[in-house]
Design a protein around this motif. Sequence first.
Motif, PDB file in Angstrom:
ATOM      1  N   THR A 121       0.802  -1.305   0.136  1.00 27.37           N
ATOM      2  CA  THR A 121       0.119  -0.028  -0.088  1.00 27.37           C
ATOM      3  C   THR A 121       0.794   1.196  -0.084  1.00 27.37           C
ATOM      4  O   THR A 121       2.013   1.253   0.843  1.00 27.37           O
ATOM      5  CB  THR A 121      -0.813  -0.055   1.278  1.00 27.37           C
ATOM      6  N   ILE A 122       0.539   2.171  -0.991  1.00 24.43           N
ATOM      7  CA  ILE A 122       1.346   3.319  -1.049  1.00 24.43           C
ATOM      8  C   ILE A 122       0.276   4.474  -1.213  1.00 24.43           C
ATOM      9  O   ILE A 122      -0.584   4.445  -2.129  1.00 24.43           O
ATOM     10  CB  ILE A 122       2.443   3.294  -2.035  1.00 24.43           C
ATOM     11  N   THR A 123       0.401   5.779  -0.856  1.00 22.14           N
ATOM     12  CA  THR A 123      -0.320   6.818  -1.016  1.00 22.14           C
ATOM     13  C   THR A 123       0.504   7.822  -1.516  1.00 22.14           C
ATOM     14  O   THR A 123       1.868   8.190  -1.052  1.00 22.14           O
ATOM     15  CB  THR A 123      -1.304   7.319   0.184  1.00 22.14           C
ATOM     16  N   LEU A 124       0.214   8.512  -2.578  1.00 11.86           N
ATOM     17  CA  LEU A 124       1.279   9.668  -3.274  1.00 11.86           C
ATOM     18  C   LEU A 124       0.270  10.761  -3.720  1.00 11.86           C
ATOM     19  O   LEU A 124       0.751  11.881  -4.118  1.00 11.86           O
ATOM     20  CB  LEU A 124       2.030   9.171  -4.099  1.00 11.86           C
ATOM     21  N   HIS A 125      -1.116  10.777  -3.617  1.00  9.89           N
ATOM     22  CA  HIS A 125      -2.008  11.638  -4.121  1.00  9.89           C
ATOM     23  C   HIS A 125      -1.807  13.071  -3.381  1.00  9.89           C
ATOM     24  O   HIS A 125      -1.300  12.993  -1.889  1.00  9.89           O
ATOM     25  CB  HIS A 125      -3.403  11.171  -3.902  1.00  9.89           C
ATOM     26  N   GLY A 126      -1.890  14.094  -3.843  1.00 11.93           N
ATOM     27  CA  GLY A 126      -1.545  15.439  -3.264  1.00 11.93           C
ATOM     28  C   GLY A 126       0.006  15.873  -3.456  1.00 11.93           C
ATOM     29  O   GLY A 126       0.398  16.763  -2.824  1.00 11.93           O
ATOM     30  N   ASN A 127       0.579  14.929  -4.250  1.00 12.13           N
ATOM     31  CA  ASN A 127       2.061  15.280  -4.459  1.00 12.13           C
ATOM     32  C   ASN A 127       2.023  15.805  -5.975  1.00 12.13           C
ATOM     33  O   ASN A 127       1.300  15.353  -6.921  1.00 12.13           O
ATOM     34  CB  ASN A 127       2.852  14.319  -4.577  1.00 12.13           C
ATOM     35  N   PRO A 128       2.775  16.874  -6.630  1.00  9.26           N
ATOM     36  CA  PRO A 128       3.111  17.139  -7.920  1.00  9.26           C
ATOM     37  C   PRO A 128       3.093  15.894  -9.185  1.00  9.26           C
ATOM     38  O   PRO A 128       2.591  15.915 -10.137  1.00  9.26           O
ATOM     39  CB  PRO A 128       3.993  18.082  -8.142  1.00  9.26           C
ATOM     40  N   ILE A 129       3.642  14.816  -8.605  1.00  8.06           N
ATOM     41  CA  ILE A 129       3.776  13.614  -9.406  1.00  8.06           C
ATOM     42  C   ILE A 129       2.429  12.910  -9.990  1.00  8.06           C
ATOM     43  O   ILE A 129       2.482  12.496 -10.946  1.00  8.06           O
ATOM     44  CB  ILE A 129       4.661  12.634  -9.141  1.00  8.06           C
ATOM     45  N   VAL A 130       1.409  13.254  -9.324  1.00  3.55           N
ATOM     46  CA  VAL A 130       0.085  12.690  -9.729  1.00  3.55           C
ATOM     47  C   VAL A 130      -0.127  13.119 -10.950  1.00  3.55           C
ATOM     48  O   VAL A 130      -1.118  12.465 -11.873  1.00  3.55           O
ATOM     49  CB  VAL A 130      -0.953  12.518  -8.641  1.00  3.55           C
ATOM     50  N   SER A 131       0.040  14.444 -11.405  1.00  9.95           N
ATOM     51  CA  SER A 131      -0.217  14.947 -12.574  1.00  9.95           C
ATOM     52  C   SER A 131       0.597  14.414 -13.757  1.00  9.95           C
ATOM     53  O   SER A 131       0.320  14.728 -14.892  1.00  9.95           O
ATOM     54  CB  SER A 131      -0.253  16.377 -12.766  1.00  9.95           C
ATOM     55  N   GLU A 132       1.488  13.657 -13.397  1.00  5.16           N
ATOM     56  CA  GLU A 132       2.235  12.999 -14.632  1.00  5.16           C
ATOM     57  C   GLU A 132       1.561  12.068 -15.481  1.00  5.16           C
ATOM     58  O   GLU A 132       0.833  11.293 -14.850  1.00  5.16           O
ATOM     59  CB  GLU A 132       3.454  12.093 -13.991  1.00  5.16           C
ATOM     60  N   ARG A 133       1.860  11.899 -16.587  1.00  7.42           N
ATOM     61  CA  ARG A 133       1.081  11.054 -17.474  1.00  7.42           C
ATOM     62  C   ARG A 133       1.631   9.664 -17.109  1.00  7.42           C
ATOM     63  O   ARG A 133       2.693   9.424 -16.887  1.00  7.42           O
ATOM     64  CB  ARG A 133       1.659  11.516 -18.833  1.00  7.42           C
ATOM     65  N   ASP A 134       0.817   8.802 -17.100  1.00  9.86           N
ATOM     66  CA  ASP A 134       1.039   7.458 -16.772  1.00  9.86           C
ATOM     67  C   ASP A 134       1.469   7.132 -15.355  1.00  9.86           C
ATOM     68  O   ASP A 134       2.028   6.205 -14.885  1.00  9.86           O
ATOM     69  CB  ASP A 134       2.071   6.653 -17.740  1.00  9.86           C
ATOM     70  N   TYR A 135       1.016   8.236 -14.578  1.00  6.63           N
ATOM     71  CA  TYR A 135       1.316   7.838 -13.024  1.00  6.63           C
ATOM     72  C   TYR A 135       1.160   6.593 -12.463  1.00  6.63           C
ATOM     73  O   TYR A 135       1.974   5.848 -12.156  1.00  6.63           O
ATOM     74  CB  TYR A 135       0.476   8.844 -12.041  1.00  6.63           C
ATOM     75  N   ARG A 136      -0.380   6.041 -12.582  1.00  4.25           N
ATOM     76  CA  ARG A 136      -0.640   4.747 -11.785  1.00  4.25           C
ATOM     77  C   ARG A 136       0.110   3.717 -12.576  1.00  4.25           C
ATOM     78  O   ARG A 136       0.671   2.717 -11.960  1.00  4.25           O
ATOM     79  CB  ARG A 136      -2.186   4.575 -12.115  1.00  4.25           C
ATOM     80  N   ALA A 137       0.068   3.653 -13.867  1.00  2.02           N
ATOM     81  CA  ALA A 137       1.028   2.722 -14.650  1.00  2.02           C
ATOM     82  C   ALA A 137       2.353   2.421 -14.405  1.00  2.02           C
ATOM     83  O   ALA A 137       2.789   1.515 -14.044  1.00  2.02           O
ATOM     84  CB  ALA A 137       0.634   2.777 -16.049  1.00  2.02           C
ATOM     85  N   HIS A 138       2.898   3.707 -14.059  1.00  2.57           N
ATOM     86  CA  HIS A 138       4.307   3.786 -13.599  1.00  2.57           C
ATOM     87  C   HIS A 138       4.554   2.927 -12.149  1.00  2.57           C
ATOM     88  O   HIS A 138       5.421   2.266 -11.883  1.00  2.57           O
ATOM     89  CB  HIS A 138       4.950   4.988 -13.569  1.00  2.57           C
TER      90      HIS A 138
END
Length: 181
Positions: A121-138
């Motif tokens: 389990t990891i949470t990263l929402h609310g960080n600038p990286i979530v707007s990166e294309r293919d964030y979840r896939a990465h």
Amino acid sequence: MFGSSVDFSFKEINTISDVLSDVPNSSAHPPKRDSKKKFISMSFRLNNNSIKDLTGLMDTLSALFSEPTRLAWLDLSFNEIKHIDSVLTQLKELRLLYLHGNNIQELSEVDKLAVLPSLHTITLHGNPIVSERDYRAHLIAMLPHVKMIDFSAVTKQERELTSVWQKSKNTHKSTGYSKSD
């Protein structure tokens, strides 16, 4: 599952080592201590503080916990962290890592966590990286054992699509093709 948490949330902490001069928040079920007064817990909460980096994490864990490398849940959410420190890779039993609400800007920062075999389990929402294309896939590609991302389950379909995405990405790299071609 992880016992009572050692909770230093909402303490206006600026550095990890600041916890050594403070006391954890009290709770209805305080964590147990061993004969050396170290906490017998697998859970550490440092959320909602002003921590910028993880300097001194292992020293602090060793001072506080009876078995520091057995830490399974680490909550660093809502701080000012910009980079995922490689010190986290020493926590081989880490299962839950909350990093949401920080300032992580590079998606490649997550790659450091690939060596954690138990991380599910990891949470990263609310960080600038979530707007990166293919964030979840990465994240799914780099963290193959992960079951939850940002409190949302990773589905079988997502894993299959990520596999296709990853193969496509690797094919484009090997042929020299780029999106601008």
